[in-house]
Design a protein around this motif. Sequence first.
Motif, PDB file in Angstrom:
ATOM      1  N   VAL A 118       0.823  -1.214   0.000  1.00  0.00           N
ATOM      2  CA  VAL A 118       0.000   0.000   0.000  1.00  0.00           C
ATOM      3  C   VAL A 118       0.856   1.263   0.000  1.00  0.00           C
ATOM      4  CG1 VAL A 118      -1.732   1.329   1.278  1.00  0.00           C
ATOM      5  CG2 VAL A 118      -1.938  -1.169   1.130  1.00  0.00           C
ATOM      6  N   TRP A 119       1.750   1.382   0.963  1.00  0.00           N
ATOM      7  CA  TRP A 119       2.473   2.635   1.142  1.00  0.00           C
ATOM      8  C   TRP A 119       3.518   2.892   0.061  1.00  0.00           C
ATOM      9  CZ3 TRP A 119       1.844   6.785   4.326  1.00  0.00           C
ATOM     10  CH2 TRP A 119       0.841   6.664   5.293  1.00  0.00           C
ATOM     11  N   SER A 120       3.872   1.882  -0.684  1.00  0.00           N
ATOM     12  CA  SER A 120       4.815   2.090  -1.788  1.00  0.00           C
ATOM     13  C   SER A 120       4.100   2.444  -3.080  1.00  0.00           C
ATOM     14  CB  SER A 120       5.672   0.823  -1.993  1.00  0.00           C
ATOM     15  OG  SER A 120       6.473   0.583  -0.856  1.00  0.00           O
ATOM     16  N   GLU A 121       2.761   2.514  -3.037  1.00  0.00           N
ATOM     17  CA  GLU A 121       1.966   2.844  -4.214  1.00  0.00           C
ATOM     18  C   GLU A 121       1.547   4.316  -4.190  1.00  0.00           C
ATOM     19  OE1 GLU A 121       1.237   0.608  -6.668  1.00  0.00           O
ATOM     20  OE2 GLU A 121       2.501  -0.843  -5.609  1.00  0.00           O
ATOM     21  N   ASN A 122       1.241   4.854  -5.356  1.00  0.00           N
ATOM     22  CA  ASN A 122       0.634   6.179  -5.508  1.00  0.00           C
ATOM     23  C   ASN A 122       1.444   7.298  -4.857  1.00  0.00           C
ATOM     24  OD1 ASN A 122      -1.761   5.045  -6.769  1.00  0.00           O
ATOM     25  ND2 ASN A 122      -2.368   4.357  -4.722  1.00  0.00           N
ATOM     26  N   GLY A 123       2.742   7.086  -4.685  1.00  0.00           N
ATOM     27  CA  GLY A 123       3.586   8.129  -4.115  1.00  0.00           C
ATOM     28  C   GLY A 123       3.259   8.496  -2.688  1.00  0.00           C
ATOM     29  N   MET A 124       2.645   7.572  -1.939  1.00  0.00           N
ATOM     30  CA  MET A 124       2.165   7.908  -0.597  1.00  0.00           C
ATOM     31  C   MET A 124       3.285   8.361   0.334  1.00  0.00           C
ATOM     32  SD  MET A 124      -0.793   5.061   0.137  1.00  0.00           S
ATOM     33  CE  MET A 124      -0.879   5.486   1.872  1.00  0.00           C
ATOM     34  N   LYS A 125       4.374   7.628   0.340  1.00  0.00           N
ATOM     35  CA  LYS A 125       5.440   7.961   1.296  1.00  0.00           C
ATOM     36  C   LYS A 125       5.974   9.369   1.089  1.00  0.00           C
ATOM     37  CE  LYS A 125       7.324   3.404   2.415  1.00  0.00           C
ATOM     38  NZ  LYS A 125       8.540   2.545   2.334  1.00  0.00           N
TER      39      LYS A 125
ATOM     40  N   ALA B 142       4.289  11.851  -0.373  1.00  0.00           N
ATOM     41  CA  ALA B 142       3.241  12.861  -0.295  1.00  0.00           C
ATOM     42  C   ALA B 142       2.687  13.055   1.111  1.00  0.00           C
ATOM     43  CB  ALA B 142       2.095  12.506  -1.244  1.00  0.00           C
ATOM     44  N   TYR B 143       2.774  12.029   1.951  1.00  0.00           N
ATOM     45  CA  TYR B 143       2.197  12.128   3.292  1.00  0.00           C
ATOM     46  C   TYR B 143       3.107  12.934   4.220  1.00  0.00           C
ATOM     47  CZ  TYR B 143      -1.982   9.173   3.430  1.00  0.00           C
ATOM     48  OH  TYR B 143      -3.255   8.667   3.279  1.00  0.00           O
ATOM     49  N   LEU B 144       2.473  13.721   5.096  1.00  0.00           N
ATOM     50  CA  LEU B 144       3.204  14.461   6.101  1.00  0.00           C
ATOM     51  C   LEU B 144       3.829  13.499   7.110  1.00  0.00           C
ATOM     52  CD1 LEU B 144       0.360  17.034   6.486  1.00  0.00           C
ATOM     53  CD2 LEU B 144       2.653  17.632   5.721  1.00  0.00           C
ATOM     54  N   GLN B 145       4.986  13.862   7.638  1.00  0.00           N
ATOM     55  CA  GLN B 145       5.739  12.948   8.486  1.00  0.00           C
ATOM     56  C   GLN B 145       4.967  12.561   9.740  1.00  0.00           C
ATOM     57  OE1 GLN B 145       8.686  11.400   7.726  1.00  0.00           O
ATOM     58  NE2 GLN B 145       8.092  10.184   9.510  1.00  0.00           N
ATOM     59  N   GLY B 146       4.299  13.527  10.376  1.00  0.00           N
ATOM     60  CA  GLY B 146       3.552  13.214  11.586  1.00  0.00           C
ATOM     61  C   GLY B 146       2.445  12.209  11.344  1.00  0.00           C
ATOM     62  N   VAL B 147       1.865  12.259  10.157  1.00  0.00           N
ATOM     63  CA  VAL B 147       0.814  11.308   9.802  1.00  0.00           C
ATOM     64  C   VAL B 147       1.422   9.937   9.553  1.00  0.00           C
ATOM     65  CG1 VAL B 147      -1.126  10.870   8.279  1.00  0.00           C
ATOM     66  CG2 VAL B 147      -0.487  13.220   8.806  1.00  0.00           C
ATOM     67  N   LYS B 148       2.557   9.913   8.888  1.00  0.00           N
ATOM     68  CA  LYS B 148       3.235   8.635   8.664  1.00  0.00           C
ATOM     69  C   LYS B 148       3.632   7.988   9.987  1.00  0.00           C
ATOM     70  CE  LYS B 148       6.285  10.218   5.613  1.00  0.00           C
ATOM     71  NZ  LYS B 148       7.365  10.219   4.585  1.00  0.00           N
ATOM     72  N   ASP B 149       4.043   8.803  10.943  1.00  0.00           N
ATOM     73  CA  ASP B 149       4.390   8.259  12.260  1.00  0.00           C
ATOM     74  C   ASP B 149       3.170   7.610  12.916  1.00  0.00           C
ATOM     75  OD1 ASP B 149       6.954   9.197  11.922  1.00  0.00           O
ATOM     76  OD2 ASP B 149       6.654  11.000  13.137  1.00  0.00           O
ATOM     77  N   ALA B 150       2.015   8.245  12.781  1.00  0.00           N
ATOM     78  CA  ALA B 150       0.797   7.703  13.387  1.00  0.00           C
ATOM     79  C   ALA B 150       0.373   6.403  12.724  1.00  0.00           C
ATOM     80  CB  ALA B 150      -0.338   8.726  13.291  1.00  0.00           C
ATOM     81  N   ALA B 151       0.761   6.222  11.466  1.00  0.00           N
ATOM     82  CA  ALA B 151       0.440   4.982  10.752  1.00  0.00           C
ATOM     83  C   ALA B 151       1.363   3.838  11.124  1.00  0.00           C
ATOM     84  CB  ALA B 151       0.505   5.216   9.243  1.00  0.00           C
ATOM     85  N   GLN B 152       2.398   4.136  11.932  1.00  0.00           N
ATOM     86  CA  GLN B 152       3.387   3.130  12.337  1.00  0.00           C
ATOM     87  C   GLN B 152       3.501   3.073  13.860  1.00  0.00           C
ATOM     88  OE1 GLN B 152       7.116   3.394   9.711  1.00  0.00           O
ATOM     89  NE2 GLN B 152       6.233   5.440   9.485  1.00  0.00           N
ATOM     90  N   PRO B 153       2.439   2.744  14.581  1.00  0.00           N
ATOM     91  CA  PRO B 153       2.506   2.785  16.045  1.00  0.00           C
ATOM     92  C   PRO B 153       3.527   1.820  16.632  1.00  0.00           C
ATOM     93  CG  PRO B 153       0.518   1.668  15.310  1.00  0.00           C
ATOM     94  CD  PRO B 153       1.117   2.310  14.102  1.00  0.00           C
TER      95      PRO B 153
ATOM     96  N   CYS C  42      -7.382   0.322   0.746  1.00  0.00           N
ATOM     97  CA  CYS C  42      -6.364   1.074   1.462  1.00  0.00           C
ATOM     98  C   CYS C  42      -5.551   1.936   0.500  1.00  0.00           C
ATOM     99  CB  CYS C  42      -5.461   0.125   2.246  1.00  0.00           C
ATOM    100  SG  CYS C  42      -6.242  -0.625   3.700  1.00  0.00           S
ATOM    101  N   GLN C  43      -5.240   1.387  -0.659  1.00  0.00           N
ATOM    102  CA  GLN C  43      -4.524   2.177  -1.654  1.00  0.00           C
ATOM    103  C   GLN C  43      -5.351   3.390  -2.074  1.00  0.00           C
ATOM    104  OE1 GLN C  43      -3.727  -0.586  -4.821  1.00  0.00           O
ATOM    105  NE2 GLN C  43      -1.877  -1.435  -3.877  1.00  0.00           N
ATOM    106  N   TYR C  44      -6.659   3.180  -2.295  1.00  0.00           N
ATOM    107  CA  TYR C  44      -7.512   4.272  -2.757  1.00  0.00           C
ATOM    108  C   TYR C  44      -7.635   5.363  -1.686  1.00  0.00           C
ATOM    109  CZ  TYR C  44     -11.322   6.791  -4.977  1.00  0.00           C
ATOM    110  OH  TYR C  44     -12.082   7.770  -5.559  1.00  0.00           O
ATOM    111  N   CYS C  45      -7.746   4.951  -0.412  1.00  0.00           N
ATOM    112  CA  CYS C  45      -7.824   5.938   0.668  1.00  0.00           C
ATOM    113  C   CYS C  45      -6.551   6.769   0.756  1.00  0.00           C
ATOM    114  CB  CYS C  45      -8.069   5.239   2.008  1.00  0.00           C
ATOM    115  SG  CYS C  45      -9.729   4.530   2.173  1.00  0.00           S
ATOM    116  N   GLY C  46      -5.454   6.228   0.246  1.00  0.00           N
ATOM    117  CA  GLY C  46      -4.187   6.948   0.250  1.00  0.00           C
ATOM    118  C   GLY C  46      -3.947   7.813  -0.962  1.00  0.00           C
ATOM    119  N   THR C  47      -4.897   7.846  -1.892  1.00  0.00           N
ATOM    120  CA  THR C  47      -4.730   8.672  -3.090  1.00  0.00           C
ATOM    121  C   THR C  47      -5.223  10.088  -2.869  1.00  0.00           C
ATOM    122  OG1 THR C  47      -6.904   8.076  -3.996  1.00  0.00           O
ATOM    123  CG2 THR C  47      -5.014   6.662  -4.592  1.00  0.00           C
TER     124      THR C  47
END
Length: 458
Positions: free
Chosen positions: A153-160, A162-173, A366-371
């Motif tokens: 999922v996270w390697s698709e659609n340029g998510m890593k 494009a996403y803000l760092q604080g949000v990425k941290d929350a996705a990796q508890p 999940c991929q679509y929610c990340g677009t």
Amino acid sequence: MTDENSDKRLTRRNALRIAGAAGAASLAGCGGGDGGSGSSDGSSDGSSGDGSSDGSDGGSETTQTATLEVAHWWGEGDGNEAINALFEGFKEAHPDVATDDNLVAGGAGSNLQTNIRTRIQNGSHPSTWQQWPGKALIPFTDANLLEDIEDSVWSENGMKDAYLQGVKDAAQPAGNYVTVPLNIHRINNLFYNVSVVEDAGVDPSSLSTPSDVTDALAAVDEAGYTGMAHQTGSPWSTVQMFATIFLGQTDASTYNATWVEGNIDANSDAIAAALDTVREYSEFYPSDAGSISWTEANSGVINGETGFIHQGDWAAGTYIGADGFEYGEDWDYVVFPGTEGNYMLNMDSFPYPTANPSPDATTLWCQYCGTAEGQELFNPRKGSIPPRTDASEEPFSAFSQDQIADFGESEAQPPSLQHGLAVKPSVKSGVASAISSLISGSSNDEVVSQISDAYSNL
């Protein structure tokens, strides 16, 4: 995304770990109604609640189905419109995927949380569900019940990127990507009815401290209106108000030291001061605050009976949907006094559980929610902003564009205490119980002691 590791399957043993870690949590949420329906055992699928598990720990895989079941609590107002738009966009992008839009309304999100725990124990969990990220997911990651979706999922659609760092941290508890945040909500807003505050002679832009808000509420009350739209039947609204007041009377560093790191005793005086301010505000709540929902309280702002409401920016979603109620003319907001430069975060996300009943479809969801496309459909209707930095601002209201600008200029983004980003569910539940006792009339010493006890589970 298949279940490859037997120690990570949704066995009854692991499910019971979830129940033990999160079962007592009072999980109130953003934008969800306080009313609504749900069967007494927390299920919404018509089952009797006894499940299909044989009670063994054998770890047999969940039966694979093609249907994508997405459980959520967005059953009214802004949330319902937003999730419907997201589903429509997903179906257009993936017309061959069968979907089950499973609404589990009520309890401001607590009914859904009960439903998920019950269904995990029964071995019949949905494909994914609406869930706060961050520490709210710790019981699931501790029990190895969420899949690593970095590659799928996270390697698709340029998510890593494009996403803000604080949000990425929350996705990796727990250090790996297990969920996809869909939105960013701001907690530290103070909304108001323009004509009401003008009639009361109040200039919201002049308020600089939480105590100034007390004076403004008194002026609105004296002018013949309700000062603060608020509900007290469930503690969640008061928890988030208390946390915002605390931030306004201290700073982001003290906030994080207290609520994220758990230094309760060292900051007990600041906690007591915030509790005193909550008590001051309570003198200006609606007379029926104990029996109404937050949306019912908020209707007083819309119809001109109430001056102010402290609430997450999902409140703006209801204003935007109200006929003849225009931003900047009929309603407006200020950053909660004392919290300028802060963007207190809440988010919703969709985790990927192990032994997924529809692995391919869930990956697509999940991929679509990340677009950017999905976030541009959902967030303008929800009153939230997108976590992707490359999403277009064009679909967003003037209010949301202002929020996007505020986020970009913010100096700190403290995580929400009420919504589980800051603490795991067992701690959050204890804090909610302490604030319930405040509402019931307990002293500051009693409330602070209960909060300290809650943090003994940190």
